[in-house]
Scaffold this active site. Structure first.
Site, short mmCIF file in Angstrom:
data_model
loop_
_atom_site.label_atom_id
_atom_site.label_comp_id
_atom_site.label_asym_id
_atom_site.label_seq_id
_atom_site.Cartn_x
_atom_site.Cartn_y
_atom_site.Cartn_z
N HIS A 75 -3.39 51.10 -27.96
CA HIS A 75 -2.39 50.06 -27.64
C HIS A 75 -2.38 49.01 -28.74
O HIS A 75 -2.91 47.91 -28.56
CB HIS A 75 -2.75 49.41 -26.30
CG HIS A 75 -1.61 48.67 -25.67
ND1 HIS A 75 -1.26 47.38 -25.98
CD2 HIS A 75 -0.73 49.05 -24.72
CE1 HIS A 75 -0.24 46.98 -25.24
NE2 HIS A 75 0.10 47.99 -24.47
N HIS B 181 0.82 -1.21 0.00
CA HIS B 181 0.00 0.00 0.00
C HIS B 181 0.85 1.27 0.00
O HIS B 181 0.51 2.24 -0.66
CB HIS B 181 -0.94 -0.01 1.20
CG HIS B 181 -1.95 -1.10 1.15
ND1 HIS B 181 -2.84 -1.24 0.11
CD2 HIS B 181 -2.22 -2.13 2.01
CE1 HIS B 181 -3.61 -2.30 0.33
NE2 HIS B 181 -3.25 -2.85 1.47
#
Length: 463
Positions: free
Chosen positions: A366, A288
């Protein structure tokens, strides 16, 4: 293997006692919706807390896999999870009225039979796969456990066990196809050595053990009085050692049953990654601890792959939220509402879309003649997507505002220009607590990352 997600048709219950706690429990499998995953619910506790089947919630791998969340645990999860994956179930709620799943006969067959009784329901959404792209390996130098996974078109698992024991010699087994799980592996029971059994009894563990749910391997000479004591402890008329060095409490179902049970455990523990696996797994001396460590490693790789890959969107389908719906959640309005669609919302992530068009007013300055979306507005758009994620956790989002407290590690990889479609994906870095949300976000254009950053936000009631 079905490519669609699967749940069960109807509720079904299994009852028994926990192996280590000895506590009686009833566990009920409940159908769940798509993308629900596998979740446990402690119905014996106040507020019926949920614990997800998640490797990152594993709190112990001592004699079984325990998951824990907010102080609430579910012990010995591996056998029921193996049965769920063996049945190719994707979505299931598991109600349980005790801290440990029932051990039954020490295998997964009781859970497999219950799922069959409930029936299988195919759902509309496709399964979620972890498709292995490269070799991944894990090795525990102390125990010698090693797990490797390599690319394959379907799940295949090979297991080898070696306890350096004359009684339990080296064994191996192979699962060629997940469809073989029920007949070839589900009934394989857990096992232990006699000295381990004695240690567990001395420690007042295995309160639910009764010698009917474990193969006991005798690895030393044992006196008649010790056998008599075991018979008394487990209320047996007679206990003896069989020729193959196992107690006569039960008969082997397979010559290599211990190896098959270890493969069963591998399947159960790897269910904790939360996805179906397409890969070839080779596990040597698995346990495990190594299984869960490997599952955690896979989950980390999955997370990195998800965050670095653009979400796939079918723009022929309606979004989860359009701009009208978004306005019921976010307080932003034109000209400062930048997000156009939300496509997905999960427990810890969100996917949103920005269609960059030349009419947006910031392009006038921009930059004239060469419009470029400002990086700060890319971050702002990503932040608005994150705001929807956090506001989605409250019942009345229209009564809250989102304030961003920190932006870190912001990076801009390429220009964003009119005509681009930015797909944002934000993932929680940590769970949302006390209105605080820490996220990592990325924006993609045509599959390439254009912007990314870490965002910290907080929601507060409107004044």
């Amino acid at each position: 293997m079905s490519r669609k997600q699967i749940t069960i048709k109807e509720r079904v219950s299994v009852s028994g006692v926990g192996l280590h706690t000895g506590v009686k429990c009833i566990m009920t499998f409940v159908p769940a919706e798509e993308d629900f995953g596998i979740q446990f619910q402690r119905i014996d506790l106040e507020d019926n807390p949920i614990i997800e089947a998640d490797a990152n919630l594993v709190s112990s791998t001592n004699r079984g896999t325990t998951i824990k969340k907010n102080g609430v645990s579910i012990n010995t999860t591996e056998h029921v999870l193996a049965a769920i994956t063996g049945a190719q179930i994707d979505n299931l709620l598991i109600e349980i009225n005790a801290p440990e799943t029932p051990i039954l006969d020490g295998s997964a067959i009781g859970f497999t039979d219950a799922i069959k009784k409930a029936g299988i329901k195919t759902q509309a959404k496709n399964k979620n796969y972890f498709k292995v792209q490269r070799k991944i390996s894990y090795k525990d130098e102390k125990s010698g456990s090693e797990i490797i996974i390599t690319p394959a078109e379907k799940l295949k698992i090979e297991v080898e066990i070696d306890y350096d024991s004359n009684t339990l010699q080296k064994q191996n087994c192979v699962l060629e196809d997940i469809n073989d799980f029920e007949n070839e592996f589900a009934s394989s029971r857990t096992f232990c050595f006699l000295h381990e059994l004695e240690d567990l009894l001395d420690s007042n563990l295995i309160k639910g053990g009764n010698l009917n749910n474990a193969i006991v391997i005798v690895d030393r000479d044992i006196k008649k009085k010790d056998l008599a004591q075991l018979a008394t402890t487990f209320n047996k008329d007679n206990i003896a050692v069989q020729e193959k060095g196992i107690l006569n409490n039960l008969k082997l179902r397979h010559q290599n049953e211990p190896a098959r049970h270890k493969l069963l455990d591998v399947i159960g523990d790897l269910t904790l990654i939360g996805r179906n696996i397409k890969g070839h797994i080779i596990a040597k001396k698995p346990g495990h601890t190594s299984n869960v460590a490997f599952a955690k490693k896979i989950k980390k790789i999955m997370k990195e792959e998800i965050q670095n890959t653009s979400p796939q969107i079918d723009f022929n389908k309606d979004p989860l939220y359009d701009r009208k719906k978004i306005k019921t959640i976010l307080p932003h309005r034109d000209p400062f509402l930048f997000i156009d669609e939300v496509r997905e919302i999960g427990k810890d992530y969100i996917v949103g879309v920005k269609f960059v068009n030349k009419e947006e007013n910031y392009f006038r300055g921009h930059f004239p003649g060469e419009p470029v979306m400002p990086g700060v507005l890319q971050i702002e758009t990503m932040a608005q997507v994150g705001g929807i994620l956090i506001l989605n956790t409250v019942e009345n989002p229209e009564d809250f505002l989102t304030f961003f407290m920190k932006i870190e590690n912001a990076k801009f990889k390429r220009k964003v220009v009119p005509g681009d479609t930015i797909i944002f994906r934000l993932n929680l870095i940590s769970p949302i607590r006390r209105g605080l949300c820490h996220m990592h976000g990325k924006g993609f254009v045509e599959g390439e990352i254009v912007v990314e950053g870490d965002l910290l936000a907080q929601i507060a009631p409107k004044k």
